[in-house]
Write an enzyme that holds these catalytic residues in place. Structure first.
Site, PDB file in Angstrom:
ATOM      1  N   HIS A  49       0.851  -1.058   0.139  1.00 32.37           N
ATOM      2  CA  HIS A  49       0.443  -0.009   0.015  1.00 32.37           C
ATOM      3  C   HIS A  49       1.370   1.328  -0.240  1.00 32.37           C
ATOM      4  CE1 HIS A  49       1.007  -0.730   4.204  1.00 32.37           C
ATOM      5  NE2 HIS A  49       1.078   0.495   4.326  1.00 32.37           N
TER       6      HIS A  49
HETATM    7  P1  TYD Z   1      -2.000  -3.833   7.696  1.00 30.43           P
HETATM    8  O1  TYD Z   1      -2.203  -2.284   6.699  1.00 30.43           O
HETATM    9  O2  TYD Z   1      -2.844  -4.801   6.564  1.00 30.43           O
HETATM   10  O3  TYD Z   1      -1.026  -3.582   7.638  1.00 30.43           O
HETATM   11  P2  TYD Z   1       0.581  -4.062   6.987  1.00 30.43           P
HETATM   12  O4  TYD Z   1      -0.170  -2.922   5.601  1.00 30.43           O
HETATM   13  O5  TYD Z   1       1.348  -3.677   7.593  1.00 30.43           O
HETATM   14  O6  TYD Z   1       1.197  -5.268   6.463  1.00 30.43           O
HETATM   15  O7  TYD Z   1      -2.825  -4.273   9.079  1.00 30.43           O
HETATM   16  C1  TYD Z   1      -2.991  -5.279   9.450  1.00 30.43           C
HETATM   17  C2  TYD Z   1      -4.853  -4.332  10.052  1.00 30.43           C
HETATM   18  O8  TYD Z   1      -4.233  -3.804  11.398  1.00 30.43           O
HETATM   19  C3  TYD Z   1      -5.705  -4.370   9.267  1.00 30.43           C
HETATM   20  O9  TYD Z   1      -6.822  -4.634  10.107  1.00 30.43           O
HETATM   21  C4  TYD Z   1      -5.645  -2.769  10.042  1.00 30.43           C
HETATM   22  C5  TYD Z   1      -4.898  -2.736  11.078  1.00 30.43           C
HETATM   23  N1  TYD Z   1      -4.817  -1.492  11.779  1.00 30.43           N
HETATM   24  C6  TYD Z   1      -4.858  -0.730  12.624  1.00 30.43           C
HETATM   25  O10 TYD Z   1      -6.164  -0.534  13.370  1.00 30.43           O
HETATM   26  N2  TYD Z   1      -3.948  -0.021  13.201  1.00 30.43           N
HETATM   27  C7  TYD Z   1      -3.457   0.806  12.442  1.00 30.43           C
HETATM   28  O11 TYD Z   1      -2.717   1.699  12.805  1.00 30.43           O
HETATM   29  C8  TYD Z   1      -2.623  -0.439  11.443  1.00 30.43           C
HETATM   30  C9  TYD Z   1      -0.917  -0.174  10.864  1.00 30.43           C
HETATM   31  C10 TYD Z   1      -2.962  -1.280  11.097  1.00 30.43           C
END
Ligand code: TYD
Length: 132
Positions: A49
């Site tokens: 992302h």
């Molecule tokens: P995700 O965006 O998939 O992590 P990455 O892109 O770093 O691999 O996040 C995993 C889950 O955690 C998703 O359901 C969103 C949640 N999340 C939060 O609630 N708060 C946060 O600050 C972050 C980074 C993720």
């Protein structure tokens, strides 16, 4: 601001080391959120992302991982392998995190609260957004 390494000064003494990071001091933003990624399974790649506005600094406080940043034209890979080595990532970079060691704890400091509307989760959409 381009992705930049920010080296944190370890405050060491005979007992060991300590790093202190304060909002707006030695880092270019106020800290509004802290999260950390740990227990990453072998071979997992995460991220995929970009953010429209969010600024972040990532530090592997233990272990190591690779951060691949893509500005829509070129990719750059940064190895995060030291608890004193921060990587500043501004808005507009597609990121993939990979090659996590099993012990990796990736600490992330962010200048905004979690906001799904700040995410671009499709690479094609990211390229379109970059053209604007
Ligand atoms: P995700 O965006 O998939 O992590 P990455 O892109 O770093 O691999 O996040 C995993 C889950 O955690 C998703 O359901 C969103 C949640 N999340 C939060 O609630 N708060 C946060 O600050 C972050 C980074 C993720």
């Amino acid at each position: 601001m381009k992705p930049t390494i920010i080296n944190f000064e370890p405050l060491g003494d005979a007992r060991g080391s300590l790093v202190a990071i304060e909002s707006d001091i030695g880092i270019p933003f106020p800290i509004r959120r802290v999260y950390y990624i740990f227990g990453t399974k072998e071979g997992v790649e995460r991220g995929f992302h970009a953010h429209k506005d969010l600024q972040q600094i990532a530090v592997a406080v233990t272990g190591s991982c690779e951060m691949i940043l893509d500005d829509g034209e070129e990719q750059k890979s940064v190895l995060l392998d030291r608890s004193t080595k921060g990587l500043y990532i501004g808005p507009g970079f597609w990121r993939v995190m990979c090659n996590f060691t099993p012990d990796c704890v990736l600490l992330v400091l962010a200048d905004r609260h979690y906001d799904e509307s700040d995410y671009i989760r499709s690479y094609d959409e990211f390229l379109e957004w970059k053209k604007k």
